[in-house]
Design a protein around this motif. Structure first.
Motif, PDB file in Angstrom:
ATOM      1  N   GLY A   1      61.615  99.311  77.601  1.00  0.00           N
ATOM      2  CA  GLY A   1      60.657  99.994  78.464  1.00  0.00           C
ATOM      3  C   GLY A   1      61.007 101.462  78.614  1.00  0.00           C
ATOM      4  N   ALA A   2      60.426 102.076  79.636  1.00  0.00           N
ATOM      5  CA  ALA A   2      60.684 103.488  79.898  1.00  0.00           C
ATOM      6  C   ALA A   2      61.233 103.644  81.315  1.00  0.00           C
ATOM      7  N   LYS A   3      62.071 104.622  81.522  1.00  0.00           N
ATOM      8  CA  LYS A   3      62.697 104.901  82.825  1.00  0.00           C
ATOM      9  C   LYS A   3      63.345 103.636  83.393  1.00  0.00           C
ATOM     10  N   LEU A   4      64.251 103.071  82.632  1.00  0.00           N
ATOM     11  CA  LEU A   4      64.865 101.801  83.030  1.00  0.00           C
ATOM     12  C   LEU A   4      66.122 102.000  83.867  1.00  0.00           C
ATOM     13  N   ASN A   5      66.402 103.244  84.225  1.00  0.00           N
ATOM     14  CA  ASN A   5      67.605 103.523  84.988  1.00  0.00           C
ATOM     15  C   ASN A   5      67.759 102.593  86.188  1.00  0.00           C
ATOM     16  N   GLY A   6      68.848 101.854  86.243  1.00  0.00           N
ATOM     17  CA  GLY A   6      69.113 100.995  87.396  1.00  0.00           C
ATOM     18  C   GLY A   6      68.498  99.612  87.295  1.00  0.00           C
ATOM     19  N   ILE A   7      67.763  99.356  86.220  1.00  0.00           N
ATOM     20  CA  ILE A   7      67.082  98.063  86.104  1.00  0.00           C
ATOM     21  C   ILE A   7      68.103  96.914  86.067  1.00  0.00           C
ATOM     22  N   GLU A   8      69.325  97.242  85.582  1.00  0.00           N
ATOM     23  CA  GLU A   8      70.342  96.187  85.461  1.00  0.00           C
ATOM     24  C   GLU A   8      70.670  95.572  86.818  1.00  0.00           C
ATOM     25  N   LYS A   9      70.489  96.352  87.896  1.00  0.00           N
ATOM     26  CA  LYS A   9      70.798  95.825  89.236  1.00  0.00           C
ATOM     27  C   LYS A   9      69.877  94.657  89.588  1.00  0.00           C
ATOM     28  N   GLU A  10      68.677  94.653  89.000  1.00  0.00           N
ATOM     29  CA  GLU A  10      67.758  93.535  89.265  1.00  0.00           C
ATOM     30  C   GLU A  10      68.106  92.320  88.418  1.00  0.00           C
ATOM     31  N   ILE A  11      68.870  92.551  87.343  1.00  0.00           N
ATOM     32  CA  ILE A  11      69.052  91.493  86.346  1.00  0.00           C
ATOM     33  C   ILE A  11      70.404  90.781  86.448  1.00  0.00           C
TER      34      ILE A  11
END
Lengths: 340, 290
Positions: free
Chosen positions: A44-54
């Protein structure tokens, strides 16, 4: 290597879609059973920090590809990346949401990798399989269980020889459950060099917007239908609640349409549409022949009516002698508590 | 060179027409009670193709289907509605193919029909509801795909603009050819049969059907070649037999559980929690809901 991979969809708001989180939960329990790792793929785009949800779902590796050209989703670029990743990583199992994205891309992946794909699974279980002809026993296969033949049969599908075993699952079928808030996994960026061809970006998005679909009761497998006996627009809202919960549509008798409880496009019967769903729940419908002509071929009919002698009861499989505002909330309550 | 549109269509048992006699007493599917029909979304696909044909010069619509001999019925149906020609992929060796093996066979047939501009298919067939064969075929052909088409916005010889139906909204996309498109059931319904075309193609037949005639009409078909519906076997498309049928299908059906419909005797219930809960449990257990 040989782990479980979940493709995580990104919503308009930039979060991981619920269906993906549900699959991570399922993926975690399957991985535990098979004693392998759980990996997520986010493109995706602008995924900064998405790992915190995962990570909290018990994810050991997250593969990310973060670039403006990956959002909104287009089949070509995402498919190219996934095919490359899976050829390198050789997953045991890959799960996709049975969403408009997952059902679009999963078949392309399966086709490229020449492996099996089962759509819209309602249950995923690990089990063994003995092929009596080949005298061969396969250990720890993924049983992919799904309705088929218009919902008339439930099939258990397996992929004995090919890997990965790929399945799609609809939103809401699996439970979503955080494993540990501070679960520690590794974040890996997918190498994007020399991956793409021009063709991968051949489909160009011109416009996207939210637009409701036209009402489609004819093709609905579950119909919650109301008559004059529903009594009020407020009670009719209960029918919408139940229909939405069951993934069905709301229908109406002519009397209900005339009373202004429902628009004409929902009318079922001789002057409306003819339907043959798997389940027809007739609420406060007396069942004049004009109405029953449009629905009497339904596979299963439940009638909810205060009048035990309503004609519709003659063609119903179940008759509930009671009023809609008492019965439907009870159905909703039971379904919410027991459907997963 | 003409603008070639290939429509993938399938003849399916009418699983929506499941009446109370659709299941036998032993719980198996009563196939005789289910008529064979033109897969509904493939009719939307045919209409989509015909609309492209209406807008582009020198376009022809070719129907490609895979199935038993009698699947020629849907080719005739397509001719009555405006298609130009039909091909039936039929061979015992195709039997038992899953979506991967099917898309392999179909992609070979399409390659034989190449060059083409557009491949159009219904989103999914009602007997399997997988929605896989369209995208899997596109991948095997190495062409891009546009799934869930709802409306043909614009088309010319160079490119096509399509409105797609997604879960929460719509998306308009544009692409050049060749491309594969799958059409959603919310797209325009198919036009009805055309009386002139019905007269013209009433006797369109496959070779197998001709051989079953009591008289030899071969000379008439030589005079009117458009009446021939071509049958293609595994050999005609040069397919690898191991990639077809059960051996070419990675997915295997381990078990099948029939959803048994109860008899027509109606059960009368009250409104107590227990009664409602039992009913809901039964519906859930039998997979009617949930």
């Amino acid at each position: 290597m040989n782990n479980i991979f979940v493709y995580c969809e990104i919503t308009e708001e930039g979060h991981v879609a619920d269906v993906s989180l549900e699959l991570l939960t399922k993926g975690r329990s399957l991985a535990d059973e098979l004693k392998i790792k759980l990996e997520a793929v986010v493109i995706g785009a602008k995924l900064n920090g998405i790992e915190k949800e995962i990570f909290p779902f018990g994810v050991d590796f997250i593969h990310t590809a973060d670039d403006g050209k990956f959002f909104p989703f287009t089949t070509g670029s995402h498919a190219r990346l996934l095919i490359k990743l899976f050829k390198e990583q050789k997953p045991e199992i890959v799960l996709f949401g049975a969403s408009s994205i997952g059902r679009d891309i999963a078949p392309r992946i399966a086709s490229a990798l020449k492996c099996g794909l089962t759509a819209d699974c309602t249950s995923l279980i690990i089990g063994d399989h003995e092929d009596k002809k080949l005298k061969k026993v396969y250990k720890n296969l993924l049983y992919q269980i799904r309705p088929a033949f218009g919902g008339n049969i439930i099939a258990t599908i397996i992929n004995p020889e090919t890997r990965p075993q790929i399945a799609t699952v609809r939103e809401g079928v699996m439970k979503k459950e955080i494993k540990t808030e501070n679960y520690k996994g590794k974040l890996v960026a997918i190498d994007l060099n020399n991956v793409f061809e021009d063709l991968d970006f051949a489909v160009q998005i011109i416009d996207r917007h939210i637009e409701k679909q036209k009402i489609n009761i004819k093709n609905s497998q579950i119909i919650v239908s109301g008559g004059y006996g529903v009594g009020s627009i407020e009670n009719f809202k209960l029918l919408f609640d139940l229909a939405e919960l069951l993934g069905g549509e709301v229908g109406a008798s002519r009397a209900a349409v005339d009373a202004g409880y429902a628009p004409h496009e929902r009318q079922i019967g001789q002057t409306g549409v003819t339907v043959r769903p798997k389940l027809y729940i007739a609420c406060g419908i007396s069942g004049a022949v004009q109405h029953s002509a449009g629905m009497d071929e339904s596979s299963k009919i439940i009638s909810i009516n205060t009048d035990p002698h309503a004609p519709i009861n003659n063609i119903a499989d179940y008759t509930i002698n009671g009023s809609v505002d008492v019965v439907i909330p009870k159905m909703i309550k039971y379904y919410k508590e027991n459907s997963k | 060179m003409s603008f070639k549109i290939i429509v993938l269509a399938k003849q399916v048992p009418d699983t929506r027409n499941v009446g109370k006699d659709a299941m036998k007493a032993d719980g198996t599917v009563n196939r005789a009670a289910l008529p064979a029909i033109y897969n509904p979304e493939d009719l939307n696909a045919l209409e989509f193709a015909l609309r492209v044909k209406d807008k582009v010069k020198d376009a022809e619509v070719i129907i490609l289907t895979m199935g038993p001999f009698r699947a020629a019925e849907i080719i005739r149906e397509s001719l009555y509605r405006g298609a130009d020609k039909g091909f039936l992929l039929t061979d015992r060796k195709f039997a038992g193919s899953d979506t991967l093996a099917t898309s392999y066979a179909i992609s070979l047939a399409i390659k034989k029909l190449a060059p083409f501009h557009l491949v159009v298919a219904g989103r999914q067939a009602i007997d399997g509801d997988t929605a896989q064969v369209g995208p899997q075929t596109a991948e095997k052909l190495g062409i891009p795909q546009i799934t869930y088409a709802e409306e043909l916005v614009d088309v010319n010889e160079k490119e096509i603009t399509i409105k797609r139906r997604l879960e929460r909204g719509v998306e308009t996309v544009k692409a050049s050819f060749p491309i594969a498109v799958t059409v959603h059931g919310s797209a325009a319904d198919c036009r009805p049969r055309n009386a002139k075309l019905l007269m013209k193609f009433k006797h369109a037949k496959t070779l197998t059907e001709l051989q079953n005639e009591t008289k030899d009409y071969t000379h008439l078909y030589n005079d009117r070649p458009y009446l021939n519906i071509d049958e293609w076997t595994v050999d005609d498309i040069n397919a690898d037999v191991d990639a077809l049928g059960l051996s070419g299908s990675p997915t295997k059906v381990k078990t099948i559980q029939n959803v048994v419909f109860q008899s027509k005797d109606s059960k009368a219930l009250g409104t107590s929690n227990d009664e409602i809960n039992d009913l809901m449990k039964e519906l859930l257990d039998s997979h009617i809901i949930g």
